[in-house]
Scaffold this motif. Sequence first.
Motif, PDB file in Angstrom:
ATOM      1  N   LEU A   1       0.138   4.036   2.734  1.00 48.91           N
ATOM      2  CA  LEU A   1       1.213   4.894   2.247  1.00 48.91           C
ATOM      3  C   LEU A   1       2.533   4.197   2.505  1.00 48.91           C
ATOM      4  O   LEU A   1       2.807   3.760   3.623  1.00 48.91           O
ATOM      5  N   ASP A   2       3.356   4.079   1.461  1.00 49.35           N
ATOM      6  CA  ASP A   2       4.623   3.372   1.614  1.00 49.35           C
ATOM      7  C   ASP A   2       5.691   4.280   2.203  1.00 49.35           C
ATOM      8  O   ASP A   2       5.443   5.436   2.557  1.00 49.35           O
ATOM      9  N   MET A   3       6.901   3.743   2.308  1.00 42.20           N
ATOM     10  CA  MET A   3       7.976   4.465   2.988  1.00 42.20           C
ATOM     11  C   MET A   3       8.373   5.757   2.275  1.00 42.20           C
ATOM     12  O   MET A   3       8.925   6.669   2.885  1.00 42.20           O
ATOM     13  N   ALA A   4       8.105   5.854   0.980  1.00 43.57           N
ATOM     14  CA  ALA A   4       8.431   7.065   0.225  1.00 43.57           C
ATOM     15  C   ALA A   4       7.253   8.016   0.120  1.00 43.57           C
ATOM     16  O   ALA A   4       7.368   9.079  -0.490  1.00 43.57           O
ATOM     17  N   GLY A   5       6.110   7.627   0.710  1.00 44.22           N
ATOM     18  CA  GLY A   5       4.947   8.509   0.706  1.00 44.22           C
ATOM     19  C   GLY A   5       3.949   8.265  -0.394  1.00 44.22           C
ATOM     20  O   GLY A   5       2.954   8.995  -0.508  1.00 44.22           O
ATOM     21  N   ASN A   6       4.165   7.234  -1.228  1.00 42.61           N
ATOM     22  CA  ASN A   6       3.200   6.919  -2.278  1.00 42.61           C
ATOM     23  C   ASN A   6       1.942   6.312  -1.662  1.00 42.61           C
ATOM     24  O   ASN A   6       2.025   5.511  -0.728  1.00 42.61           O
ATOM     25  N   ALA A   7       0.776   6.672  -2.213  1.00 42.01           N
ATOM     26  CA  ALA A   7      -0.497   6.236  -1.652  1.00 42.01           C
ATOM     27  C   ALA A   7      -1.165   5.191  -2.527  1.00 42.01           C
ATOM     28  O   ALA A   7      -1.122   5.269  -3.766  1.00 42.01           O
ATOM     29  N   SER A   8      -1.801   4.213  -1.882  1.00 43.01           N
ATOM     30  CA  SER A   8      -2.585   3.213  -2.592  1.00 43.01           C
ATOM     31  C   SER A   8      -3.951   3.777  -2.960  1.00 43.01           C
ATOM     32  O   SER A   8      -4.318   4.892  -2.553  1.00 43.01           O
ATOM     33  N   ILE A   9      -4.711   3.009  -3.700  1.00 42.93           N
ATOM     34  CA  ILE A   9      -6.132   3.293  -3.862  1.00 42.93           C
ATOM     35  C   ILE A   9      -6.800   3.046  -2.508  1.00 42.93           C
ATOM     36  O   ILE A   9      -6.415   2.156  -1.765  1.00 42.93           O
ATOM     37  N   ALA A  10      -7.788   3.832  -2.186  1.00 38.15           N
ATOM     38  CA  ALA A  10      -8.493   3.658  -0.914  1.00 38.15           C
ATOM     39  C   ALA A  10      -9.326   2.380  -0.946  1.00 38.15           C
ATOM     40  O   ALA A  10      -9.981   2.067  -1.940  1.00 38.15           O
ATOM     41  N   ALA A  11      -9.288   1.640   0.145  1.00 38.05           N
ATOM     42  CA  ALA A  11     -10.161   0.492   0.352  1.00 38.05           C
ATOM     43  C   ALA A  11     -11.233   0.909   1.346  1.00 38.05           C
ATOM     44  O   ALA A  11     -10.915   1.488   2.392  1.00 38.05           O
ATOM     45  N   ALA A  12     -12.503   0.640   1.045  1.00 39.82           N
ATOM     46  CA  ALA A  12     -13.562   1.217   1.867  1.00 39.82           C
ATOM     47  C   ALA A  12     -14.738   0.281   2.059  1.00 39.82           C
ATOM     48  O   ALA A  12     -15.022  -0.585   1.229  1.00 39.82           O
ATOM     49  N   LEU A  13     -15.411   0.486   3.170  1.00 44.56           N
ATOM     50  CA  LEU A  13     -16.682  -0.137   3.486  1.00 44.56           C
ATOM     51  C   LEU A  13     -17.728   0.963   3.579  1.00 44.56           C
ATOM     52  O   LEU A  13     -17.436   2.054   4.080  1.00 44.56           O
TER      53      LEU A  13
END
Length: 483
Positions: free
Chosen positions: A468-480
């Motif tokens: 999550l960046d400084m403005a609260g935007n979220a990336s796609i989840a990276a997962a195992l």
Amino acid sequence: MAFGLINLEAEVTYGTIKNPNTPSLTREFRGAWIATVNNIDWPSKPGLPIAKQKKELAELINAAARLKLNCLIFQVRPACDALYPSKLEPWSEYLTGKMGKAPSPVWDPLAYAINESHRRGLELHAWFNPYRARYKGAKGAPAPSHISRTQPRLVKNYDGYQWLDPAEPAAANHSLNVIMDVVNRYDVDGIHIDDYFYPYPDSKRTSFPDEISWKKSNSKLSRKDWRRMHINSFIKRIHNEIHRVKPHVKFGISPFGIWRPGHPKQIKGLDAYDELYADARLWLREGWMDYCAPQLYWRIDDRDQSYPVLMQWWHEQNPKGRHLWPGNNSAKVNPWPASEITKQIEFTRKHHGATGNIHWNLSALTKNRDNLGTQLITRIYTQPALVPASKWLDSHAPKAPAVFAKWDKTREMIRINWRTTDSEPIRWWLFQVKTDNRWISKLMPGNQRMALLRPGKIFPEIISLTALDMAGNASIAAALTKK
């Protein structure tokens, strides 16, 4: 995205999964004010030993985390003083017992609050009173470095208080410099000011003593419009300066909950527009604040100041879609039932224009008045929530992180490491683990790059990380995922 294939004790293997189907957390602002003026919330009294001050502050922050709040609004300038080391204003008497006296050994409550809050997944907003220079009933003498001593012409006496004259350019410049000093030096998530602009009228409705600045101005405006002009100009300057220096830092205001009586028609009460000279409707319409937290400190069924009616009115004044996070009078519980506050939160959740609440004050929750804290944990804030994103500050989502994991034989734990794949700063990592068909979510600070996970009887099925960046935007989840 980059992932490492891992082998745990040569038995459990994890590999990349592209669509982990991680549960998305609710986006809801859950804030509380920590007031230092008159030692309302912290510290419990002036002049405590440093260890006791730190312990009390840590306990408040821990309590906020247990309540699943996600932001604390920490009062750092109650009256032209400082709850942090400042070259511009003296140390606060509410901290050390004497204005201008530094704590010994010197420590920084603001830096401590930021670090402890971020460690627990909480935002920290620095709260300033821009015009109040001395609180009513202040006990000691002002420090030689206090503005009432260094620039006495800027300070007026009113109803037992000392107040900066908002019409004096030097007063506005001083307060702006104080605020920007904190923006520049501290990793705050937001800057906050409350409902004190011109002072609330005294019992005799005495006019604020600004005759000198009024005559000096030769303004063609009415005196009321002239006063509002200075407040409006100051609000716009704060907003612009904060975002010029740090575009991601939110600027929030918690104005008196009624803009003007009769708006909407059934509403009665103090006229903040004409008595505090606070045109909060203008600030919201112009987008000069990133969040508006009108102090809706009345009950749902109070027709003259109805909580849902006022919330709807504020929503209608918000054409730019800034955050609307009403303030709730949780300190009124006992005599109010706790259900009044929980119902207000439920009303807020049902409203499409409001995305959270701020509790006045944190002590009301930690003292568990009428079991309010218990009800919040067990019924209202049962799951963690993310602060809503401020898309107008930055609408670009960060890239998914690179995640790796290996078995730590010494600790008998899974060691998970990650790194950002983006040049954009990361504020938070949303760490999520699925075990036995149950997801657990935890927010970690952006400077963290490693976690240790101790398996129980069974190993996690999925380990997921979202940036999550400084403005609260979220990336796609990276997962195992366990193979």
